[in-house]
Enzyme design. Structure first.
Site, PDB file in Angstrom:
ATOM      1  N   GLY A 259       2.798   4.995   6.308  1.00  0.00           N
ATOM      2  CA  GLY A 259       3.463   6.291   6.215  1.00  0.00           C
ATOM      3  C   GLY A 259       4.975   6.152   6.158  1.00  0.00           C
ATOM      4  O   GLY A 259       5.656   6.899   5.443  1.00  0.00           O
ATOM      5  N   ASP A 260       5.525   5.182   6.900  1.00  0.00           N
ATOM      6  CA  ASP A 260       6.966   4.935   6.865  1.00  0.00           C
ATOM      7  C   ASP A 260       7.394   4.491   5.472  1.00  0.00           C
ATOM      8  O   ASP A 260       8.432   4.931   4.954  1.00  0.00           O
ATOM      9  CB  ASP A 260       7.343   3.862   7.883  1.00  0.00           C
ATOM     10  CG  ASP A 260       6.797   4.150   9.276  1.00  0.00           C
ATOM     11  OD1 ASP A 260       6.587   5.334   9.598  1.00  0.00           O
ATOM     12  OD2 ASP A 260       6.562   3.186  10.026  1.00  0.00           O
TER      13      ASP A 260
END
Length: 317
Positions: A259-260
């Site tokens: 997600g980062d």
């Protein structure tokens, strides 16, 4: 330039097994690695690998062994001296890509520490295009800490302030949405459901449901929402419309940090002037690349999968 804040950094230790984890048992590991982690640092590493200038702000004691690992990542860091050492998070992966993660709470920050971090972010943000506030808050820091950062940066730079993206969860995210008016939030589907007070989202038409829930926030409270959906891809909702994107086929190694990397991909595409559909496509491609790498490695442009990322227009504004 892009600036990131990681107020609760972590030394990420990843252990790879050659068979599924057996709780309560004893089993050997096939490999282990350590990475400088925390959401903002993960974003900074991906941005730096793409050749874009980035500064990572974080609290860090001068004698913390984490500093040596951080230096190996080759990102420019602006550190704020604190007492105590960075937490260690442990991730266990098996050959199927199943991930088990244990996160420690982190070093407690005093009010003076928190104020020093805010001041450091303001200083680092001069001339920046994006400011990314990412990750959980450590003990001692109020739930509205990110709101304090947003207000301080916008007060300092006015119309020249960077766009601000926030990737957090729980009360910290709720505070940002209630008062911060960020330019972008990046929840996953579970975090979005919690934010709007709904149970876990149904898997049948996850993208459309996520876009409808995000529309309740965009643009009234946040300018845009990038909602990551794991193996289902991601959804982008802006004032102009909503889009979904499905990821290309990959072999999953570790989902930690995916997600980062999606957020990094989005910001990089916006930095290059891309349209919303291409920003979403780039986000999904970066997230898929991260999931195909072991540990919390940040993907480089060479790691991006070549398969198609199909973007679907879900609705106009």
């Amino acid at each position: 330039m892009i600036v990131t804040l990681t107020v609760n950094p972590s030394l990420d230790r990843t252990i790879a097994l050659d068979q599924p984890l057996r709780p309560g048992g004893v089993q050997g590991a096939v490999s282990a690695r350590e990475d400088a982690g925390g959401k903002g640092i993960n974003v900074a590493r991906a941005v730096s690998s793409a050749g874009v200038d980035v500064v990572a702000v974080l609290p860090l004691a001068a004698d913390d062994p984490f500093d040596a690992v951080l230096r190996r990542s080759s990102i420019v860091a602006h550190t704020v001296a604190v007492d105590g050492h960075v937490r260690a998070n442990v991730t266990i992966t098996d050959p199927s890509g199943e991930t088990t993660k244990l996160n420690l709470p982190g070093v407690a920050l005093s009010e003076a520490d928190a104020a020093a971090v805010v001041a450091a972010v303001v200083q680092a943000s001069e001339g920046a295009r994006w400011l990314v506030l990412a990750g959980s808050l450590p003990p001692g820091v109020r739930d509205d800490f990110y709101v304090d950062v947003i207000e301080a940066v916008r007060h300092a730079y006015g119309a020249s302030a960077p766009q601000i993206a926030v990737d957090t969860s729980g009360p910290a995210l709720a505070s940002v949405v209630a008062r911060g008016r960020p330019d972008l939030i990046k929840p996953n589907d579970d975090e979005l459901a919690e934010l709007v007070g709904r149970p876990a989202l149904p898997q049948g038409d996850l993208a459309r449901t996520a876009s409808e829930l995000a529309r309740a926030l965009v643009p009234s409270r946040v300018a845009a929402a990038l909602v990551t959906l794991g193996s289902a891809g991601a959804v982008l909702v802006t004032a102009e419309g909503a889009w979904s994107a499905a990821p290309p086929a990959i072999r999953v190694a570790s989902t930690v940090g995916a997600g980062d990397s999606s957020l990094a991909g989005y910001v990089l595409a916006d930095f290059a002037g891309a349209a919303p559909e291409e920003r979403l496509r780039h986000a999904v491609r970066y997230g898929a690349a991260a999931a195909s790498l072991p540990g919390t490695q940040a993907p480089t442009p060479a790691d991006l999968p070549v398969g198609d990322v199909i973007v679907t227009h879900l609705s106009p504004a």
